[in-house]
Design a protein around this motif. Structure first.
Motif, mmCIF file in Angstrom:
data_model
loop_
_atom_site.group_PDB
_atom_site.id
_atom_site.type_symbol
_atom_site.label_atom_id
_atom_site.label_comp_id
_atom_site.label_asym_id
_atom_site.label_seq_id
_atom_site.Cartn_x
_atom_site.Cartn_y
_atom_site.Cartn_z
ATOM 1 N N CYS A 1 0.857 -1.179 0.000
ATOM 2 C CA CYS A 1 0.000 0.000 0.000
ATOM 3 C C CYS A 1 0.895 1.231 0.000
ATOM 4 O O CYS A 1 1.888 1.280 0.741
ATOM 5 C CB CYS A 1 -0.871 -0.044 1.255
ATOM 6 N N ALA A 2 0.557 2.224 -0.804
ATOM 7 C CA ALA A 2 1.421 3.411 -0.909
ATOM 8 C C ALA A 2 0.577 4.665 -1.086
ATOM 9 O O ALA A 2 0.194 4.997 -2.213
ATOM 10 C CB ALA A 2 2.415 3.260 -2.058
ATOM 11 N N PRO A 3 0.284 5.359 0.013
ATOM 12 C CA PRO A 3 -0.417 6.636 -0.124
ATOM 13 C C PRO A 3 0.461 7.657 -0.836
ATOM 14 O O PRO A 3 1.680 7.672 -0.659
ATOM 15 C CB PRO A 3 -0.664 7.062 1.329
ATOM 16 N N GLU A 4 -0.177 8.495 -1.614
ATOM 17 C CA GLU A 4 0.541 9.524 -2.356
ATOM 18 C C GLU A 4 0.333 10.875 -1.694
ATOM 19 O O GLU A 4 -0.793 11.335 -1.543
ATOM 20 C CB GLU A 4 0.056 9.588 -3.796
ATOM 21 N N THR A 5 1.418 11.491 -1.286
ATOM 22 C CA THR A 5 1.356 12.834 -0.732
ATOM 23 C C THR A 5 1.605 13.826 -1.868
ATOM 24 O O THR A 5 1.579 13.468 -3.026
ATOM 25 C CB THR A 5 2.382 12.998 0.397
ATOM 26 N N SER A 6 1.881 15.048 -1.554
ATOM 27 C CA SER A 6 2.010 16.053 -2.608
ATOM 28 C C SER A 6 3.244 15.792 -3.464
ATOM 29 O O SER A 6 4.188 15.147 -3.030
ATOM 30 C CB SER A 6 2.103 17.443 -1.997
ATOM 31 N N GLY A 7 3.225 16.282 -4.676
ATOM 32 C CA GLY A 7 4.373 16.158 -5.554
ATOM 33 C C GLY A 7 4.623 14.774 -6.082
ATOM 34 O O GLY A 7 5.755 14.417 -6.407
ATOM 35 N N SER A 8 3.549 13.976 -6.166
ATOM 36 C CA SER A 8 3.662 12.615 -6.702
ATOM 37 C C SER A 8 4.645 11.769 -5.916
ATOM 38 O O SER A 8 5.302 10.896 -6.471
ATOM 39 C CB SER A 8 4.073 12.645 -8.175
ATOM 40 N N ARG A 9 4.775 12.025 -4.626
ATOM 41 C CA ARG A 9 5.635 11.210 -3.785
ATOM 42 C C ARG A 9 4.812 10.168 -3.045
ATOM 43 O O ARG A 9 3.745 10.470 -2.524
ATOM 44 C CB ARG A 9 6.382 12.100 -2.791
ATOM 45 N N LEU A 10 5.341 8.949 -3.008
ATOM 46 C CA LEU A 10 4.661 7.850 -2.331
ATOM 47 C C LEU A 10 5.335 7.531 -1.011
ATOM 48 O O LEU A 10 6.552 7.610 -0.891
ATOM 49 C CB LEU A 10 4.669 6.596 -3.215
ATOM 50 N N THR A 11 4.511 7.165 -0.017
ATOM 51 C CA THR A 11 4.994 6.608 1.241
ATOM 52 C C THR A 11 4.537 5.162 1.278
ATOM 53 O O THR A 11 3.350 4.897 1.125
ATOM 54 C CB THR A 11 4.427 7.379 2.445
ATOM 55 N N PHE A 12 5.461 4.235 1.482
ATOM 56 C CA PHE A 12 5.148 2.819 1.304
ATOM 57 C C PHE A 12 4.933 2.104 2.626
ATOM 58 O O PHE A 12 5.668 2.321 3.593
ATOM 59 C CB PHE A 12 6.288 2.126 0.553
ATOM 60 N N GLY A 13 3.934 1.206 2.643
ATOM 61 C CA GLY A 13 3.823 0.270 3.738
ATOM 62 C C GLY A 13 4.880 -0.815 3.589
ATOM 63 O O GLY A 13 5.557 -0.921 2.560
ATOM 64 N N GLU A 14 5.000 -1.636 4.642
ATOM 65 C CA GLU A 14 6.012 -2.696 4.618
ATOM 66 C C GLU A 14 5.604 -3.862 3.726
ATOM 67 O O GLU A 14 6.422 -4.695 3.373
ATOM 68 C CB GLU A 14 6.288 -3.200 6.031
ATOM 69 N N GLY A 15 4.331 -3.914 3.398
ATOM 70 C CA GLY A 15 3.886 -4.974 2.520
ATOM 71 C C GLY A 15 3.232 -6.128 3.257
ATOM 72 O O GLY A 15 3.481 -6.340 4.448
ATOM 73 N N THR A 16 2.381 -6.843 2.548
ATOM 74 C CA THR A 16 1.744 -8.058 3.054
ATOM 75 C C THR A 16 2.172 -9.219 2.169
ATOM 76 O O THR A 16 1.948 -9.183 0.958
ATOM 77 C CB THR A 16 0.213 -7.932 3.027
ATOM 78 N N GLN A 17 2.810 -10.203 2.787
ATOM 79 C CA GLN A 17 3.244 -11.387 2.037
ATOM 80 C C GLN A 17 2.069 -12.357 1.950
ATOM 81 O O GLN A 17 1.621 -12.884 2.968
ATOM 82 C CB GLN A 17 4.417 -12.061 2.756
ATOM 83 N N LEU A 18 1.574 -12.562 0.732
ATOM 84 C CA LEU A 18 0.460 -13.481 0.503
ATOM 85 C C LEU A 18 0.969 -14.763 -0.129
ATOM 86 O O LEU A 18 1.687 -14.719 -1.133
ATOM 87 C CB LEU A 18 -0.587 -12.844 -0.413
ATOM 88 N N THR A 19 0.575 -15.892 0.465
ATOM 89 C CA THR A 19 0.860 -17.202 -0.115
ATOM 90 C C THR A 19 -0.460 -17.916 -0.316
ATOM 91 O O THR A 19 -1.236 -18.055 0.629
ATOM 92 C CB THR A 19 1.755 -18.041 0.807
#
Lengths: 110, 108
Positions: free
Chosen positions: B87-105
């Motif tokens: 998941c990566a919310p986008e703040t101003s200036g087209s910059r993304l802040t990323f979550g650590e991720g969910t590993q799906l199997t």
């Protein structure tokens, strides 16, 4: 179209050595980004560029420099590599808010 | 506290199950992205949304801006869906802040 490409794919450096990572995109995108990905952490923005000749610092810029002399290329430089810079580096370009990622460069600094 | 929290961190499912991955964020955003990172490391963009819901094949993404929450659903999961979802919310200036991720199997 090749999309976003990164060179090299793998590299091992010794502490203190320098190197340049190359990112190239053939989609005529204005925005380009350099990220690093480390275990247990999300991708973090190192530097980015909103157009040819412009660059800006991201979240973790220390120890890195960048240049965007041509629109299609975004270079990431490490002047004096440190073990803390061991990581996987991803480049991306964006168009209409969608980011397109390169395949990554795995860098190990010993 | 991280600006972006994903849950669960790891998820194992049987083929055919309905899957939900959640994302909560604390920053103000203009849009939110869902990305998929393949086992080989490649990252692709799945969705970019700023309100409501989007659907692409078996994938559905929803966002509630007021509650600062987004979900990614996978219907009729398949082993080829096994990947890390980010998941990566986008703040101003087209910059993304990323979550650590969910590993799906997804097991057959």
């Amino acid at each position: 179209n090749a999309g976003v490409t990164q060179t090299p794919k793998f590299r091992v450096l010794k502490t203190g050595q320098s190197m340049t990572l190359l990112c190239a995109q053939d989609m005529n995108h204005e925005y380009m980004y350099w990220y690093r990905q480390d275990p247990g952490m999300g991708l973090r923005l190192i530097h980015y560029s909103v157009g040819e000749g412009t660059t800006a610092k991201g979240e973790v810029p220390d120890g890195y420099n960048v240049s965007r002399l041509k629109k299609q290329n975004f270079l990431l430089g490490l002047e004096s590599a440190a073990p803390s810079q061991t990581s996987v580096y991803f480049c991306a370009s964006s168009y209409r808010l969608v980011q397109y990622f390169g395949p990554g460069t795995r860098l190990t600094v010993t | 506290k991280n600006e972006v929290e994903q849950s669960p961190q790891n998820l194992t499912a049987q083929e055919g199950e309905f899957i939900t991955i959640n994302c909560s964020y604390s920053v103000g955003i203009s849009a939110l992205h869902w990305l998929q990172q393949h086992p080989g490391g490649g990252i692709v963009s799945l969705f970019m949304l700023s309100s409501g819901k989007k659907k692409h094949g078996r994938l559905i993404a929803t966002i509630n801006i007021q509650e600062k929450h987004s979900s990614l659903h996978i219907t009729a999961s398949h082993p080829r869906d096994s990947a890390v979802y980010i998941c990566a919310p986008e703040t101003s200036g087209s910059r993304l802040t990323f979550g650590e991720g969910t590993q799906l199997t997804v097991n057959p």
